[in-house]
Design a protein around this motif. Structure first.
Motif, PDB file in Angstrom:
ATOM      1  N   GLN A 133     -38.326   2.608 -37.930  1.00  0.00           N
ATOM      2  CA  GLN A 133     -37.464   3.779 -37.764  1.00  0.00           C
ATOM      3  C   GLN A 133     -36.166   3.323 -37.116  1.00  0.00           C
ATOM      4  OE1 GLN A 133     -38.128   6.541 -34.415  1.00  0.00           O
ATOM      5  NE2 GLN A 133     -38.339   8.179 -35.920  1.00  0.00           N
ATOM      6  N   GLN A 134     -35.054   3.823 -37.626  1.00  0.00           N
ATOM      7  CA  GLN A 134     -33.770   3.450 -37.043  1.00  0.00           C
ATOM      8  C   GLN A 134     -32.898   4.691 -36.870  1.00  0.00           C
ATOM      9  OE1 GLN A 134     -31.269   0.802 -39.379  1.00  0.00           O
ATOM     10  NE2 GLN A 134     -30.304  -0.043 -37.530  1.00  0.00           N
ATOM     11  N   HIS A 135     -32.641   5.067 -35.622  1.00  0.00           N
ATOM     12  CA  HIS A 135     -31.700   6.133 -35.352  1.00  0.00           C
ATOM     13  C   HIS A 135     -30.286   5.578 -35.433  1.00  0.00           C
ATOM     14  CE1 HIS A 135     -35.271   8.168 -33.506  1.00  0.00           C
ATOM     15  NE2 HIS A 135     -34.691   9.200 -34.085  1.00  0.00           N
ATOM     16  N   ALA A 136     -29.363   6.468 -35.723  1.00  0.00           N
ATOM     17  CA  ALA A 136     -27.967   6.070 -35.947  1.00  0.00           C
ATOM     18  C   ALA A 136     -27.440   5.281 -34.747  1.00  0.00           C
ATOM     19  CB  ALA A 136     -27.115   7.308 -36.186  1.00  0.00           C
ATOM     20  N   GLU A 148     -28.535   2.584 -33.489  1.00  0.00           N
ATOM     21  CA  GLU A 148     -29.545   1.880 -32.697  1.00  0.00           C
ATOM     22  C   GLU A 148     -30.262   0.834 -33.532  1.00  0.00           C
ATOM     23  OE1 GLU A 148     -30.530   5.833 -29.977  1.00  0.00           O
ATOM     24  OE2 GLU A 148     -32.153   4.599 -30.746  1.00  0.00           O
ATOM     25  N   LYS A 154     -36.044  15.248 -33.827  1.00  0.00           N
ATOM     26  CA  LYS A 154     -35.829  13.868 -33.424  1.00  0.00           C
ATOM     27  C   LYS A 154     -36.286  12.854 -34.481  1.00  0.00           C
ATOM     28  CE  LYS A 154     -40.294  13.300 -31.057  1.00  0.00           C
ATOM     29  NZ  LYS A 154     -40.958  12.958 -29.771  1.00  0.00           N
ATOM     30  N   ASP A 155     -36.977  13.333 -35.519  1.00  0.00           N
ATOM     31  CA  ASP A 155     -37.395  12.446 -36.609  1.00  0.00           C
ATOM     32  C   ASP A 155     -36.250  12.161 -37.582  1.00  0.00           C
ATOM     33  OD1 ASP A 155     -40.588  14.163 -36.756  1.00  0.00           O
ATOM     34  OD2 ASP A 155     -39.996  12.404 -35.564  1.00  0.00           O
ATOM     35  N   SER A 156     -35.133  12.848 -37.427  1.00  0.00           N
ATOM     36  CA  SER A 156     -33.954  12.549 -38.248  1.00  0.00           C
ATOM     37  C   SER A 156     -33.509  11.124 -37.955  1.00  0.00           C
ATOM     38  CB  SER A 156     -32.812  13.523 -37.934  1.00  0.00           C
ATOM     39  OG  SER A 156     -33.111  14.816 -38.390  1.00  0.00           O
ATOM     40  N   ALA A 157     -33.624  10.263 -38.957  1.00  0.00           N
ATOM     41  CA  ALA A 157     -33.367   8.827 -38.779  1.00  0.00           C
ATOM     42  C   ALA A 157     -33.448   8.165 -40.141  1.00  0.00           C
ATOM     43  CB  ALA A 157     -34.390   8.206 -37.834  1.00  0.00           C
ATOM     44  N   SER A 158     -33.149   6.870 -40.147  1.00  0.00           N
ATOM     45  CA  SER A 158     -33.365   6.074 -41.353  1.00  0.00           C
ATOM     46  C   SER A 158     -34.702   5.366 -41.230  1.00  0.00           C
ATOM     47  CB  SER A 158     -32.235   5.058 -41.516  1.00  0.00           C
ATOM     48  OG  SER A 158     -32.395   4.323 -42.710  1.00  0.00           O
ATOM     49  N   TYR A 159     -35.456   5.311 -42.322  1.00  0.00           N
ATOM     50  CA  TYR A 159     -36.777   4.682 -42.321  1.00  0.00           C
ATOM     51  C   TYR A 159     -36.734   3.496 -43.272  1.00  0.00           C
ATOM     52  CZ  TYR A 159     -38.216   8.611 -39.586  1.00  0.00           C
ATOM     53  OH  TYR A 159     -38.309   9.533 -38.564  1.00  0.00           O
ATOM     54  N   GLN A 218     -32.716   7.760 -45.519  1.00  0.00           N
ATOM     55  CA  GLN A 218     -32.211   8.637 -44.460  1.00  0.00           C
ATOM     56  C   GLN A 218     -32.953   9.968 -44.562  1.00  0.00           C
ATOM     57  OE1 GLN A 218     -29.835   7.784 -42.103  1.00  0.00           O
ATOM     58  NE2 GLN A 218     -30.439   9.701 -41.125  1.00  0.00           N
TER      59      GLN A 218
END
Lengths: 113, 112
Positions: A36-39, A41, A81-86, A108
């Protein structure tokens, strides 16, 4: 080498379920990872599959079929909070690969209220 | 917890400059990797190292070199920075069979 495909973007509503598919073609396989990658990070580890079947870890599950070159990541009870790139990543199984991973371009996920 | 530290979060450099990106890990891991991440392309492997003074080319090594003089430090060098090297650079260590990588926080490099 490896060729890893996953959808570019998916949108889902808070509380819903989303399934992110990943297909791969590989000359050597020794495991599949989801990150998981948040913007802005770094990617963080979510799951690992090396044998066929489903691995469940809380709200997240990951499935692998080696014969089909296919995996999915299932996110249940979506939260904002699950909004992220996988990111789907495959580990090269050849002896001279030193454990390196090949990554897909990432999916995304946008969670809406 | 494994800690992987990249010395700079943001860097702006001029075309033609020599650029050093530093990565330090605190868990005595042997395998370290440098990736760049670009929109739509994902993470692409530049170089990796499996021991001190050992290095192997990844998928896109052109324009880059690396240095591993000590086990804990793996440096990426842009010999003569170009605008097409503007990117997010991520360092990672191989943390374990079942965990794959631990990543540093990344360095966003802009070459002007």
């Amino acid at each position: 080498g490896q060729n890893i495909d996953q959808p570019t973007e998916m949108t889902a509503t808070e509380g819903a379920i989303v399934q992110i598919n990943c297909t791969y073609q590989t000359s050597g396989f020794n495991g599949l990872f989801w990150y998981q990658q948040h913007a802005g990070e770094a990617p963080t580890f979510l799951s690992y599959n090396v044998l066929d079947g489903l691995e469940e870890k809380g709200r997240f599950s990951s499935f692998l079929s080696r014969s089909k070159g296919y995996s999915y990541l299932l996110l249940k009870e979506l939260q904002m909070k699950d909004s992220a790139s996988y990111l789907c990543a495959v580990r090269d199984g050849r002896t001279d690969s030193w454990g390196k991973l090949q990554f897909g371009a990432g999916t995304q996920v946008v969670v809406t209220p | 917890d494994v800690k992987v530290t990249q010395s700079s979060r943001y860097l702006v450099k001029r075309t033609g400059e020599k650029v050093f990106l530093e990565c330090v890990q605190d868990m005595d891991h042997e395998n370290m990797f440098w990736y760049r991440q670009d929109p739509g392309l994902g993470l692409r492997l530049i170089y990796f190292s499996y021991d001190v003074k050992m290095k192997e080319k990844g998928d896109i090594p052109e324009g880059y070199s690396v240095s591993r003089e000590k086990k804990e430090r793996f440096s990426l060098i842009l010999e003569s920075a170009s605008t097409n090297q503007t990117s997010m650079y991520l360092c990672a260590t191989l943390t374990g069979t079942n965990y794959g990588y631990t990543f540093g926080s990344g360095t966003r490099l802009t070459v002007v």
